[in-house]
Design a protein around this motif. Sequence first.
Motif, PDB file in Angstrom:
ATOM      1  N   MET A   1       0.846  -1.189   0.000  1.00  0.00           N
ATOM      2  CA  MET A   1       0.000   0.000   0.000  1.00  0.00           C
ATOM      3  C   MET A   1       0.888   1.248   0.000  1.00  0.00           C
ATOM      4  O   MET A   1       2.031   1.217   0.420  1.00  0.00           O
ATOM      5  CB  MET A   1      -0.911   0.019   1.229  1.00  0.00           C
ATOM      6  N   LYS A   2       0.317   2.357  -0.454  1.00  0.00           N
ATOM      7  CA  LYS A   2       1.023   3.629  -0.510  1.00  0.00           C
ATOM      8  C   LYS A   2       0.962   4.320   0.851  1.00  0.00           C
ATOM      9  O   LYS A   2      -0.058   4.284   1.530  1.00  0.00           O
ATOM     10  CB  LYS A   2       0.370   4.508  -1.576  1.00  0.00           C
ATOM     11  N   ALA A   3       2.088   4.953   1.247  1.00  0.00           N
ATOM     12  CA  ALA A   3       2.135   5.665   2.525  1.00  0.00           C
ATOM     13  C   ALA A   3       3.123   6.818   2.431  1.00  0.00           C
ATOM     14  O   ALA A   3       4.111   6.753   1.683  1.00  0.00           O
ATOM     15  CB  ALA A   3       2.525   4.724   3.660  1.00  0.00           C
ATOM     16  N   ALA A   4       2.866   7.871   3.207  1.00  0.00           N
ATOM     17  CA  ALA A   4       3.789   9.007   3.318  1.00  0.00           C
ATOM     18  C   ALA A   4       4.548   8.869   4.630  1.00  0.00           C
ATOM     19  O   ALA A   4       3.945   8.862   5.707  1.00  0.00           O
ATOM     20  CB  ALA A   4       3.039  10.330   3.275  1.00  0.00           C
ATOM     21  N   ILE A   5       5.860   8.744   4.538  1.00  0.00           N
ATOM     22  CA  ILE A   5       6.686   8.525   5.721  1.00  0.00           C
ATOM     23  C   ILE A   5       7.707   9.640   5.883  1.00  0.00           C
ATOM     24  O   ILE A   5       7.992  10.394   4.944  1.00  0.00           O
ATOM     25  CB  ILE A   5       7.427   7.175   5.638  1.00  0.00           C
ATOM     26  N   LEU A   6       8.258   9.720   7.084  1.00  0.00           N
ATOM     27  CA  LEU A   6       9.385  10.600   7.363  1.00  0.00           C
ATOM     28  C   LEU A   6      10.616   9.709   7.445  1.00  0.00           C
ATOM     29  O   LEU A   6      10.779   8.954   8.392  1.00  0.00           O
ATOM     30  CB  LEU A   6       9.149  11.343   8.683  1.00  0.00           C
ATOM     31  N   LYS A   7      11.450   9.782   6.428  1.00  0.00           N
ATOM     32  CA  LYS A   7      12.601   8.879   6.355  1.00  0.00           C
ATOM     33  C   LYS A   7      13.518   9.049   7.551  1.00  0.00           C
ATOM     34  O   LYS A   7      14.059   8.075   8.082  1.00  0.00           O
ATOM     35  CB  LYS A   7      13.377   9.122   5.053  1.00  0.00           C
ATOM     36  N   ALA A   8      13.719  10.297   7.949  1.00  0.00           N
ATOM     37  CA  ALA A   8      14.526  10.613   9.129  1.00  0.00           C
ATOM     38  C   ALA A   8      14.055  11.953   9.644  1.00  0.00           C
ATOM     39  O   ALA A   8      13.692  12.829   8.856  1.00  0.00           O
ATOM     40  CB  ALA A   8      16.015  10.661   8.776  1.00  0.00           C
ATOM     41  N   PRO A   9      14.020  12.160  10.956  1.00  0.00           N
ATOM     42  CA  PRO A   9      13.552  13.433  11.495  1.00  0.00           C
ATOM     43  C   PRO A   9      14.430  14.590  11.029  1.00  0.00           C
ATOM     44  O   PRO A   9      15.636  14.455  10.883  1.00  0.00           O
ATOM     45  CB  PRO A   9      13.664  13.235  13.009  1.00  0.00           C
ATOM     46  N   GLY A  10      13.786  15.732  10.777  1.00  0.00           N
ATOM     47  CA  GLY A  10      14.605  16.906  10.526  1.00  0.00           C
ATOM     48  C   GLY A  10      14.267  17.762   9.340  1.00  0.00           C
ATOM     49  O   GLY A  10      14.983  18.716   9.060  1.00  0.00           O
ATOM     50  N   GLY A  11      13.194  17.521   8.611  1.00  0.00           N
ATOM     51  CA  GLY A  11      12.866  18.432   7.538  1.00  0.00           C
ATOM     52  C   GLY A  11      11.881  17.859   6.545  1.00  0.00           C
ATOM     53  O   GLY A  11      11.748  16.640   6.393  1.00  0.00           O
ATOM     54  N   LEU A  12      11.188  18.761   5.852  1.00  0.00           N
ATOM     55  CA  LEU A  12      10.178  18.346   4.896  1.00  0.00           C
ATOM     56  C   LEU A  12      10.781  17.570   3.737  1.00  0.00           C
ATOM     57  O   LEU A  12      10.085  16.777   3.093  1.00  0.00           O
ATOM     58  CB  LEU A  12       9.421  19.567   4.370  1.00  0.00           C
TER      59      LEU A  12
END
Length: 337
Positions: A1-12
């Motif tokens: 399924m498709k998802a929006a993740i934050l690969k690593a904290p610290g920026g858009l």
Amino acid sequence: MKAAILKAPGGLEQIDIVDMADPGQPGPGEIRVRIHASSLNFHDLLVANGGIPTADMRVLMSDGAGVVEAVGAGVDEFRPGDHVVSCFFPQWAAGPAKTPVGNFSATPGDGVDGMACEFVVRSAAAFTHAPKGWSHAEAATITTAGLTAWRALVGDGAIKPGDVVLTLGTGGVSIAALQIARQCGAHVIITSSSDEKLARARELGAEYLINYRTHENWAEQVLAITAGKGADHVIELGGPGTLAQSIEAVRVGGHISLIGVLTGVAGEVPTATLMRKQVRLQGLIVGSRQQQQDYVAALEASDSRPVIERTYALEQLAEAFAHQSSGSHFGKICVAW
């Protein structure tokens, strides 16, 4: 399924759209929901830009609205086809806030994976029914912004007809507070740095408009509008940069809902004035599942709909956050897929 993740904290720039494993079918007490929309909040922005640390590869977004696809054993409240909206604190069923909601450890998009994905399997207690007839994007505005305003004015503030509500700014919480206050028969004073936004707020029922750039000491304007009495309720969204004036602007024995920290997380508080005016200063973060159910019932009994300025695609989530960061929006920003 498709998802929006934050690969690593610290920026858009760390936001990515990825393929993840389907969560499967619900177990006992759980429901499977096809998520269709979310809405942006300041808390989501802080997670996305690194202001609130979270785990790598975290699925973003606290708000989620969609359709129940399957229910697990023992679930009687929902059935397939029901339109639902998520809860910010899924572990907070009802009653006053207690230790389990003293942090964001169970909050979607922060302590646990969020709603920026196609499917979730969660406890049935993590959702309520959405208002009948609402779009998924409209329903997604309830979880955080709408419920915060509802709790501030109705749950904590016990608002009544004829009260005067002062709300700061024209973001999602403030506009929801304006709408709730008018539905309750209260008068509304609203502030903004934009005359254009103030004009739009007037169209929604705000009776008194204050441009805080033109009137830097805007508390004086509030006192003038109320013949020296002050506002009964203040929706305080600025934090330390505005709290002193909010205390000046509230009436003796009035109620201030400390909701936002847009101007920082620490600052001086005029305690002598707070004491002299016998003000109730209530810190709050969103509300309980029961309060969300009460809010949904109130929405269904009214003709009010949330103000959504723009809806982005999930793949445009970083762009949506950039728009939010600019402070140019009026009401809510949503994403839908």
